[in-house]
Design a protein around this motif. Structure first.
Motif, PDB file in Angstrom:
ATOM      1  N   ASP A 151     -93.880   8.045 -27.204  1.00  0.00           N
ATOM      2  CA  ASP A 151     -94.005   6.881 -28.078  1.00  0.00           C
ATOM      3  C   ASP A 151     -94.111   5.578 -27.293  1.00  0.00           C
ATOM      4  OD1 ASP A 151     -94.169   5.754 -30.680  1.00  0.00           O
ATOM      5  OD2 ASP A 151     -92.069   5.153 -30.558  1.00  0.00           O
ATOM      6  N   ASP A 154     -99.129   3.512 -27.512  1.00  0.00           N
ATOM      7  CA  ASP A 154     -99.579   3.434 -28.903  1.00  0.00           C
ATOM      8  C   ASP A 154    -100.402   4.661 -29.281  1.00  0.00           C
ATOM      9  OD1 ASP A 154     -98.368   0.986 -29.094  1.00  0.00           O
ATOM     10  OD2 ASP A 154    -100.209  -0.172 -28.836  1.00  0.00           O
ATOM     11  N   GLY A 155    -100.043   5.272 -30.385  1.00  0.00           N
ATOM     12  CA  GLY A 155    -100.805   6.374 -30.944  1.00  0.00           C
ATOM     13  C   GLY A 155    -100.531   7.733 -30.343  1.00  0.00           C
ATOM     14  N   ALA A 158     -97.831   9.994 -32.497  1.00  0.00           N
ATOM     15  CA  ALA A 158     -98.348  10.347 -33.824  1.00  0.00           C
ATOM     16  C   ALA A 158     -99.574  11.251 -33.728  1.00  0.00           C
ATOM     17  CB  ALA A 158     -98.687   9.080 -34.599  1.00  0.00           C
ATOM     18  N   THR A 159    -100.456  10.983 -32.759  1.00  0.00           N
ATOM     19  CA  THR A 159    -101.650  11.817 -32.604  1.00  0.00           C
ATOM     20  C   THR A 159    -101.273  13.234 -32.185  1.00  0.00           C
ATOM     21  OG1 THR A 159    -102.997   9.914 -31.987  1.00  0.00           O
ATOM     22  CG2 THR A 159    -103.835  12.080 -31.385  1.00  0.00           C
ATOM     23  N   CYS A 162     -99.737  15.002 -35.100  1.00  0.00           N
ATOM     24  CA  CYS A 162    -100.747  15.340 -36.107  1.00  0.00           C
ATOM     25  C   CYS A 162    -101.495  16.616 -35.722  1.00  0.00           C
ATOM     26  CB  CYS A 162    -101.715  14.176 -36.271  1.00  0.00           C
ATOM     27  SG  CYS A 162    -102.967  14.417 -37.550  1.00  0.00           S
ATOM     28  N   CYS A 191     -98.724  11.346 -40.311  1.00  0.00           N
ATOM     29  CA  CYS A 191     -99.134  10.752 -39.032  1.00  0.00           C
ATOM     30  C   CYS A 191    -100.501  10.090 -39.153  1.00  0.00           C
ATOM     31  CB  CYS A 191     -99.174  11.828 -37.947  1.00  0.00           C
ATOM     32  SG  CYS A 191     -97.550  12.467 -37.477  1.00  0.00           S
ATOM     33  N   LEU A 195    -101.400   6.065 -38.252  1.00  0.00           N
ATOM     34  CA  LEU A 195    -102.154   5.737 -37.043  1.00  0.00           C
ATOM     35  C   LEU A 195    -103.032   4.490 -37.139  1.00  0.00           C
ATOM     36  CD1 LEU A 195    -103.087   9.270 -35.676  1.00  0.00           C
ATOM     37  CD2 LEU A 195    -101.857   7.459 -34.449  1.00  0.00           C
ATOM     38  N   ASN A 198    -100.845   1.617 -36.114  1.00  0.00           N
ATOM     39  CA  ASN A 198    -100.298   1.706 -34.757  1.00  0.00           C
ATOM     40  C   ASN A 198    -101.384   1.564 -33.696  1.00  0.00           C
ATOM     41  OD1 ASN A 198     -98.925   4.147 -32.587  1.00  0.00           O
ATOM     42  ND2 ASN A 198     -98.003   2.164 -32.963  1.00  0.00           N
ATOM     43  N   LEU A 199    -102.616   1.946 -34.033  1.00  0.00           N
ATOM     44  CA  LEU A 199    -103.719   1.869 -33.077  1.00  0.00           C
ATOM     45  C   LEU A 199    -104.500   0.566 -33.179  1.00  0.00           C
ATOM     46  CD1 LEU A 199    -105.126   5.525 -33.161  1.00  0.00           C
ATOM     47  CD2 LEU A 199    -103.780   4.429 -31.354  1.00  0.00           C
ATOM     48  N   LYS A 201    -105.368  -3.328 -32.527  1.00  0.00           N
ATOM     49  CA  LYS A 201    -105.275  -4.100 -31.290  1.00  0.00           C
ATOM     50  C   LYS A 201    -104.933  -5.558 -31.583  1.00  0.00           C
ATOM     51  CE  LYS A 201    -106.398  -0.612 -28.698  1.00  0.00           C
ATOM     52  NZ  LYS A 201    -105.418   0.013 -27.788  1.00  0.00           N
ATOM     53  N   ALA A 203    -101.038  -3.456 -31.677  1.00  0.00           N
ATOM     54  CA  ALA A 203    -100.392  -2.613 -32.686  1.00  0.00           C
ATOM     55  C   ALA A 203     -99.648  -3.477 -33.696  1.00  0.00           C
ATOM     56  CB  ALA A 203     -99.421  -1.648 -32.002  1.00  0.00           C
TER      57      ALA A 203
END
Length: 232
Positions: A151, A154-155, A158-159, A162, A191, A195, A198-199, A201, A203
Motif C-alpha cells: 500500500d 498507489d494502486g 488494490a490492484t 482485485c 477494489c 481504484l 487512488n490512481l 494524479k 491520489a
C-alpha cells in the motif's frame, strides 16, 4: 439449469454491487476524512506532496459488505471470515488514526489466523490440528502484512487484491465452492470501485491499514478455502 444460473449470478451481482457501492462511497469517505482531519500527512518516508485523506478502507469494506449482503452471498460457513474482516478493518482504521502498538496489531492478526483455522477456513495440509493452525496463522499474518507493505505505492494493493480475488473466485466456481465465489468477486468489485480515486494524479484518497489489512486477510483466506479439499 436454473440452479446453475443462480449460482453463477450471485458472484456477478456481488461484484457489480460492490464496485458501484464503493465508487459512490469513496467521495463520501474523502469528505468525512477531510472534515475530521483524518489525513495522511507527508512526513518521514512518505513521498506524497500533500496531506491525503484516509478512510478508503472504509469505503472498500462497506462496498464489499453491500455486494455480498444484497446478493445473498454470505453463507454461514464463511460468516466468520466476514466478521474477522470487519474486526481487522476496525483495528486498521484505529491504527491509521492513533498508530497502535505493533504487538497489538500482530496479536489481532494471530487471533484472526487462529479463528479461521478453528472454524474450518484454514489450511488442511497436514491434517493435524496444531500444524495446520500454525501454518494458517503464519500464512494469514504474512499475506496481511504483504498487502500492507504494497500500500506504499498507489494502486498496488488494490490492484493485486482485485486480480487475486478474481483468480480465487474463478477457482472456487470451477471447483464447486459456490459459497466462496461471491465473497471473492465482491472483493474484486470493491477494489475496482476504489481504484479510480487512488490512481488519480495525485491520489485523492488512501486506503490505509483499514483497507490493506482486511484485503490481505480476505485474499489469504480465499486462497486457503479455494484449494482445500472441503467443498462448500
Amino acid at each position: 439449469a436454473r440452479g446453475g444460473r443462480g449460482v453463477a449470478m450471485k458472484p456477478a451481482v456481488a461484484c457489480a454491487i460492490a464496485a458501484v457501492a464503493t465508487y459512490l462511497l469513496t467521495p463520501l469517505a474523502i469528505r468525512v476524512a477531510m472534515r475530521t482531519a483524518f489525513m495522511d500527512r507527508p512526513v518521514g518516508y512518505k513521498g506524497h506532496k500533500r496531506a491525503t485523506p484516509y478512510l478508503g478502507g472504509s469505503a472498500i469494506t462497506l462496498g464489499l459488505l453491500a455486494g455480498v449482503g444484497i446478493s445473498g452471498g454470505i453463507t454461514t460457513h464463511y460468516l466468520p471470515l466476514v466478521l474477522c474482516a470487519v474486526a481487522v478493518w476496525a483495528m486498521g482504521t484505529c491504527d491509521d488514526k492513533y498508530n497502535l502498538p505493533i504487538l497489538l496489531r500482530v496479536g489481532v492478526e494471530v487471533g484472526v489466523g487462529v479463528t479461521l483455522a478453528q472454524t474450518g477456513l484454514g489450511w488442511t495440509v497436514f491434517h493435524q490440528g496444531l500444524c495446520d493452525t500454525l501454518l494458517s496463522v503464519f500464512w494469514v499474518v504474512a499475506v496481511m502484512n504483504a498487502f500492507n507493505l504494497m500500500d506504499n505505492m498507489d494502486g498496488a494493493s488494490a490492484t493485486t487484491a482485485c486480480v487475486s480475488a478474481l483468480g480465487a473466485g474463478t477457482l472456487a466456481m470451477v471447483s464447486g465452492r459456490a459459497g466462496l465465489a461471491p465473497l471473492c468477486f465482491g472483493t474484486a468489485g470493491a477494489c475496482a470501485g476504489f481504484l479510480p480515486f487512488n490512481l488519480a494524479k495525485p491520489a485523492r484518497i488512501f486506503m490505509g491499514d483499514g483497507g490493506s489489512l482486511p484485503l490481505g486477510l480476505l485474499i489469504a483466506a480465499s486462497a486457503m478455502s479455494a484449494v482445500n479439499r472441503q467443498y462448500f
